[in-house]
Design a protein around this motif. Structure first.
Motif, PDB file in Angstrom:
ATOM      1  N   SER A   1       0.897  -1.227  -0.158  1.00  0.00           N
ATOM      2  CA  SER A   1      -0.153   0.377   0.166  1.00  0.00           C
ATOM      3  C   SER A   1       0.537   1.269  -0.318  1.00  0.00           C
ATOM      4  CB  SER A   1      -0.919   0.077   1.553  1.00  0.00           C
ATOM      5  OG  SER A   1      -1.230   1.256   1.504  1.00  0.00           O
ATOM      6  N   ASP A   2       0.524   2.232  -0.648  1.00  0.00           N
ATOM      7  CA  ASP A   2       1.498   3.125  -0.914  1.00  0.00           C
ATOM      8  C   ASP A   2       1.005   4.460   0.022  1.00  0.00           C
ATOM      9  OD1 ASP A   2       3.232   5.342  -1.995  1.00  0.00           O
ATOM     10  OD2 ASP A   2       2.344   5.585  -3.708  1.00  0.00           O
ATOM     11  N   THR A   3       1.723   4.672   1.298  1.00  0.00           N
ATOM     12  CA  THR A   3       1.805   5.079   2.372  1.00  0.00           C
ATOM     13  C   THR A   3       2.662   6.661   1.856  1.00  0.00           C
ATOM     14  OG1 THR A   3       3.746   4.727   3.157  1.00  0.00           O
ATOM     15  CG2 THR A   3       1.518   3.547   3.904  1.00  0.00           C
ATOM     16  N   GLN A   4       3.641   7.207   0.862  1.00  0.00           N
ATOM     17  CA  GLN A   4       4.149   8.124   0.247  1.00  0.00           C
ATOM     18  C   GLN A   4       5.352   8.448   1.360  1.00  0.00           C
ATOM     19  OE1 GLN A   4       1.015  10.975  -1.138  1.00  0.00           O
ATOM     20  NE2 GLN A   4       0.219   9.709  -2.589  1.00  0.00           N
ATOM     21  N   LEU A   5       5.324   7.726   2.661  1.00  0.00           N
ATOM     22  CA  LEU A   5       6.280   7.578   3.729  1.00  0.00           C
ATOM     23  C   LEU A   5       7.677   7.421   4.146  1.00  0.00           C
ATOM     24  CD1 LEU A   5       3.201   8.475   6.717  1.00  0.00           C
ATOM     25  CD2 LEU A   5       4.762  10.876   4.997  1.00  0.00           C
ATOM     26  N   THR A   6       8.280   7.746   3.146  1.00  0.00           N
ATOM     27  CA  THR A   6       9.404   6.440   2.858  1.00  0.00           C
ATOM     28  C   THR A   6      10.104   6.874   3.610  1.00  0.00           C
ATOM     29  OG1 THR A   6      10.483   7.462   1.005  1.00  0.00           O
ATOM     30  CG2 THR A   6       8.978   6.031  -0.222  1.00  0.00           C
ATOM     31  N   SER A   7      10.449   7.436   4.510  1.00  0.00           N
ATOM     32  CA  SER A   7      11.376   7.903   5.644  1.00  0.00           C
ATOM     33  C   SER A   7      10.990   7.348   6.818  1.00  0.00           C
ATOM     34  CB  SER A   7      11.829   9.459   5.478  1.00  0.00           C
ATOM     35  OG  SER A   7      10.706  10.026   6.079  1.00  0.00           O
ATOM     36  N   ILE A   8       9.604   7.174   6.818  1.00  0.00           N
ATOM     37  CA  ILE A   8       9.227   6.856   8.392  1.00  0.00           C
ATOM     38  C   ILE A   8       9.259   5.194   8.593  1.00  0.00           C
ATOM     39  CG2 ILE A   8       6.938   6.534   9.848  1.00  0.00           C
ATOM     40  CD1 ILE A   8       8.948   9.042   9.017  1.00  0.00           C
ATOM     41  N   ARG A   9       9.641   3.990   9.780  1.00  0.00           N
ATOM     42  CA  ARG A   9       9.600   3.170   9.857  1.00  0.00           C
ATOM     43  C   ARG A   9       8.449   2.836  10.772  1.00  0.00           C
ATOM     44  NH1 ARG A   9      14.669  -0.720  10.424  1.00  0.00           N
ATOM     45  NH2 ARG A   9      14.201  -1.847  11.045  1.00  0.00           N
ATOM     46  N   PHE A  10       7.802   1.946  10.511  1.00  0.00           N
ATOM     47  CA  PHE A  10       6.412   1.515  10.852  1.00  0.00           C
ATOM     48  C   PHE A  10       6.531   0.121  11.766  1.00  0.00           C
ATOM     49  CE2 PHE A  10       4.184   4.551   7.687  1.00  0.00           C
ATOM     50  CZ  PHE A  10       3.748   5.253   8.389  1.00  0.00           C
ATOM     51  N   ARG A  11       7.292   0.209  12.980  1.00  0.00           N
ATOM     52  CA  ARG A  11       7.203  -1.329  14.010  1.00  0.00           C
ATOM     53  C   ARG A  11       5.467  -0.967  14.275  1.00  0.00           C
ATOM     54  NH1 ARG A  11      12.505  -3.258  14.606  1.00  0.00           N
ATOM     55  NH2 ARG A  11      13.649  -1.175  13.577  1.00  0.00           N
ATOM     56  N   GLY A  12       5.045  -0.113  14.596  1.00  0.00           N
ATOM     57  CA  GLY A  12       3.478  -0.177  15.496  1.00  0.00           C
ATOM     58  C   GLY A  12       2.947  -0.791  14.735  1.00  0.00           C
ATOM     59  N   LEU A  13       1.342  -1.703  14.864  1.00  0.00           N
ATOM     60  CA  LEU A  13       0.525  -1.968  13.775  1.00  0.00           C
ATOM     61  C   LEU A  13      -0.423  -2.686  14.701  1.00  0.00           C
ATOM     62  CD1 LEU A  13      -0.424  -3.060  10.986  1.00  0.00           C
ATOM     63  CD2 LEU A  13       1.367  -5.039  11.107  1.00  0.00           C
ATOM     64  N   ALA A  14      -1.731  -1.850  13.907  1.00  0.00           N
ATOM     65  CA  ALA A  14      -3.126  -2.371  14.635  1.00  0.00           C
ATOM     66  C   ALA A  14      -3.783  -2.832  13.276  1.00  0.00           C
ATOM     67  CB  ALA A  14      -3.205  -1.381  15.663  1.00  0.00           C
ATOM     68  N   PRO A  15      -4.063  -3.918  12.662  1.00  0.00           N
ATOM     69  CA  PRO A  15      -5.397  -3.906  11.885  1.00  0.00           C
ATOM     70  C   PRO A  15      -6.805  -4.274  12.595  1.00  0.00           C
ATOM     71  CG  PRO A  15      -3.776  -5.521  12.455  1.00  0.00           C
ATOM     72  CD  PRO A  15      -3.317  -4.777  13.376  1.00  0.00           C
ATOM     73  N   VAL A  16      -7.426  -3.488  12.309  1.00  0.00           N
ATOM     74  CA  VAL A  16      -8.626  -3.868  12.754  1.00  0.00           C
ATOM     75  C   VAL A  16      -9.701  -4.690  11.970  1.00  0.00           C
ATOM     76  CG1 VAL A  16     -11.086  -2.293  13.183  1.00  0.00           C
ATOM     77  CG2 VAL A  16      -8.981  -1.421  13.994  1.00  0.00           C
ATOM     78  N   SER A  17      -9.361  -4.772  10.251  1.00  0.00           N
ATOM     79  CA  SER A  17     -10.264  -4.886   9.428  1.00  0.00           C
ATOM     80  C   SER A  17      -9.440  -5.313   7.958  1.00  0.00           C
ATOM     81  CB  SER A  17     -12.072  -5.148   9.398  1.00  0.00           C
ATOM     82  OG  SER A  17     -11.978  -3.503   8.592  1.00  0.00           O
ATOM     83  N   ALA A  18     -10.377  -6.015   7.715  1.00  0.00           N
ATOM     84  CA  ALA A  18      -9.144  -5.441   5.278  1.00  0.00           C
ATOM     85  C   ALA A  18      -9.663  -4.469   5.252  1.00  0.00           C
ATOM     86  CB  ALA A  18     -10.552  -6.448   4.982  1.00  0.00           C
ATOM     87  N   LYS A  19     -10.870  -3.695   6.493  1.00  0.00           N
ATOM     88  CA  LYS A  19     -10.645  -2.187   5.418  1.00  0.00           C
ATOM     89  C   LYS A  19     -10.095  -1.049   6.622  1.00  0.00           C
ATOM     90  CE  LYS A  19     -13.214  -2.215   2.157  1.00  0.00           C
ATOM     91  NZ  LYS A  19     -12.962  -2.243   1.040  1.00  0.00           N
ATOM     92  N   VAL A  20      -9.508  -1.374   8.268  1.00  0.00           N
ATOM     93  CA  VAL A  20      -9.469  -0.585   8.861  1.00  0.00           C
ATOM     94  C   VAL A  20      -8.328  -0.635   9.376  1.00  0.00           C
ATOM     95  CG1 VAL A  20      -9.837   0.428  11.079  1.00  0.00           C
ATOM     96  CG2 VAL A  20     -11.285   0.149   9.765  1.00  0.00           C
ATOM     97  N   ALA A  21      -6.963   0.329   9.560  1.00  0.00           N
ATOM     98  CA  ALA A  21      -5.203  -0.157   9.817  1.00  0.00           C
ATOM     99  C   ALA A  21      -5.297   0.864  10.691  1.00  0.00           C
ATOM    100  CB  ALA A  21      -5.119  -1.229   9.239  1.00  0.00           C
ATOM    101  N   TRP A  22      -3.875   0.746  11.362  1.00  0.00           N
ATOM    102  CA  TRP A  22      -3.252   1.843  11.890  1.00  0.00           C
ATOM    103  C   TRP A  22      -1.961   1.037  11.792  1.00  0.00           C
ATOM    104  CZ3 TRP A  22      -6.021   5.954  15.676  1.00  0.00           C
ATOM    105  CH2 TRP A  22      -7.426   5.690  15.268  1.00  0.00           C
ATOM    106  N   VAL A  23      -1.125   2.394  11.290  1.00  0.00           N
ATOM    107  CA  VAL A  23       0.765   1.675  11.769  1.00  0.00           C
ATOM    108  C   VAL A  23       0.766   3.099  11.850  1.00  0.00           C
ATOM    109  CG1 VAL A  23       0.284   0.633   9.870  1.00  0.00           C
ATOM    110  CG2 VAL A  23       0.446   3.063   9.824  1.00  0.00           C
ATOM    111  N   ALA A  24       2.034   3.054  13.102  1.00  0.00           N
ATOM    112  CA  ALA A  24       2.294   4.283  14.293  1.00  0.00           C
ATOM    113  C   ALA A  24       4.002   3.655  14.342  1.00  0.00           C
ATOM    114  CB  ALA A  24       2.364   4.086  15.261  1.00  0.00           C
ATOM    115  N   GLY A  25       4.473   4.895  13.875  1.00  0.00           N
ATOM    116  CA  GLY A  25       6.357   4.573  13.899  1.00  0.00           C
ATOM    117  C   GLY A  25       6.810   5.336  14.353  1.00  0.00           C
ATOM    118  N   THR A  26       8.508   6.208  13.573  1.00  0.00           N
ATOM    119  CA  THR A  26       8.999   7.181  13.602  1.00  0.00           C
ATOM    120  C   THR A  26       8.245   8.429  13.114  1.00  0.00           C
ATOM    121  OG1 THR A  26      10.458   6.652  11.144  1.00  0.00           O
ATOM    122  CG2 THR A  26      11.043   6.256  13.473  1.00  0.00           C
ATOM    123  N   GLU A  27       9.577   9.484  14.100  1.00  0.00           N
ATOM    124  CA  GLU A  27       8.966  11.028  13.531  1.00  0.00           C
ATOM    125  C   GLU A  27       7.864  11.007  14.176  1.00  0.00           C
ATOM    126  OE1 GLU A  27      10.061  12.750  10.003  1.00  0.00           O
ATOM    127  OE2 GLU A  27      11.647  11.461   9.852  1.00  0.00           O
TER     128      GLU A  27
END
Length: 346
Positions: free
Chosen positions: A33-59
């Motif tokens: 999926s294109d997040t357009q944030l190639t400088s960010i590292r997402f180690r936090g991940l919280a999928p809710v469903s096939a439609k809803v998800a959260w990611v969390a990372g640097t900066e």
């Protein structure tokens, strides 16, 4: 004849699992999926469903999607730009709890109930010796967060109101830490829960260990595992299908291409090294639904197991840090260079 029959039954079982979970086609592969944030590292991940998800990372970055990853909204707290998120737990498209790491006040927990439009700093660590790594929720109200040892014991933070307030648990019921022992803030899964019980994993010391609690983090028991441990090695991720069936993956992040004995499975009370391990450092693991299928990811690739973590097979060479599956069976992964993906089976 008996062996042929057992093999036929095993193959049929995998076929049923694949059919009931919607797994068709030529096997698993990641759809980026294109997040357009190639400088960010997402180690936090919280999928809710096939439609809803959260990611969390640097900066201080938190993203949320409500359309399966076609579009992402940046919804992180305005005052967290200098911080690193390493874990996020989401209940739905509007409610989430996110954790930042670091010594002293860099370890924080933020909550939102309006999809990230507004965040509250529910906890700001004031102890310079504490360093919070990960968190889990046993249910919507009761959650725990884990700090590396303070005064010779791991520290537990607890909430009973969905993350709005947190209290440090007394350490009387916590076994002493080994010399050099700590937890890895690699994928938000060094502390997990299942069936009302909580579990966390360690490395850094003479042996890697798994701690478990059945009373909301007040008292803990601990057992050693066969996964090698060292200054940069140990268990990086736990996953439990239920309290008697667990997965542990890890290795040495300083040597990502080689991890002998870097994966183990729990059956009952005993941890056993997988018969076929990924053979490389893995930082995240998850069960797929309620059956024996599981996933593991790391910076050198992704693996699938069809037999409860006994044997692993690599299916992708891309870099990911975290992997989790939602209640509807959809599976997501996240990692460096803004990489977020959803698993496809066709």
């Amino acid at each position: 004849m008996m062996l042929q029959r057992k093999l036929s039954i095993a193959i049929a079982g995998v076929a049923v699992l694949a059919a009931t979970a919607g797994f068709t086609g030529h096997g698993p592969h990641w759809q980026l999926s294109d997040t357009q944030l190639t400088s960010i590292r997402f180690r936090g991940l919280a999928p809710v469903s096939a439609k809803v998800a959260w990611v969390a990372g640097t900066e201080g970055t938190i993203l949320r999607t409500t359309d399966g990853g076609r579009r992402w909204a940046s919804v992180g707290p305005a005052d967290a730009a200098a911080l690193q998120f390493r874990d996020i737990e989401a209940f739905d498209a509007r409610s989430a709890v996110a954790l930042t790491i670091g010594n002293g006040t860099d370890s924080r927990i933020y909550t939102t109930s309006d999809g990230g439009r507004n965040w509250t700093a529910a906890f700001v660590n004031q102890d310079a010796n504490a360093f919070y790594d990960c968190m889990t929720f046993l249910d919507r109200r009761h959650g725990l967060a884990l700090s590396d040892p303070v005064g010779g014991k791991f520290r537990i933070l607890a909430t009973s109101d969905g993350g709005r307030s947190w209290q440090v648990r007394p350490t009387a019921g916590m076994p002493a830490a080994l010399d050099g022992e700590f937890a890895f803030a690699a994928s938000g899964t060094c502390l997990v829960s299942s069936g009302g019980k909580a579990f966390f994993a360690s490395g850094g010391g003479a042996t890697s260990r798994v701690f478990s609690s059945g009373d909301g983090g007040r008292t803990w028991s601990v057992t050693s595992t066969p996964i090698p441990s060292g200054p940069s090695a140990g268990i990086f991720s736990l996953a439990y299908r239920d309290p008697g069936h667990g997965l542990a993956v890890g290795g040495d992040f300083a040597v990502p291409d080689a991890a002998p004995d870097g994966a183990a499975y729990l059956r009952g009370h005993t941890w056993t090294v997988a018969r076929t391990v990924p053979g490389e450092y893995r930082s995240g693991a998850t069960w797929i639904g309620r059956g024996p299928a599981a996933l593991a990811v790391g910076p050198t690739g992704s693996d699938v197991s069809w037999d409860g973590g006994r044997n692993w097979r690599k299916f992708d060479t891309g870099s990911f840090d975290a992997v989790l599956c939602a209640g509807d069976g959809s599976c997501w992964a996240s990692g460096e260079k803004g990489r977020v993906a959803r698993l496809s089976w066709h």
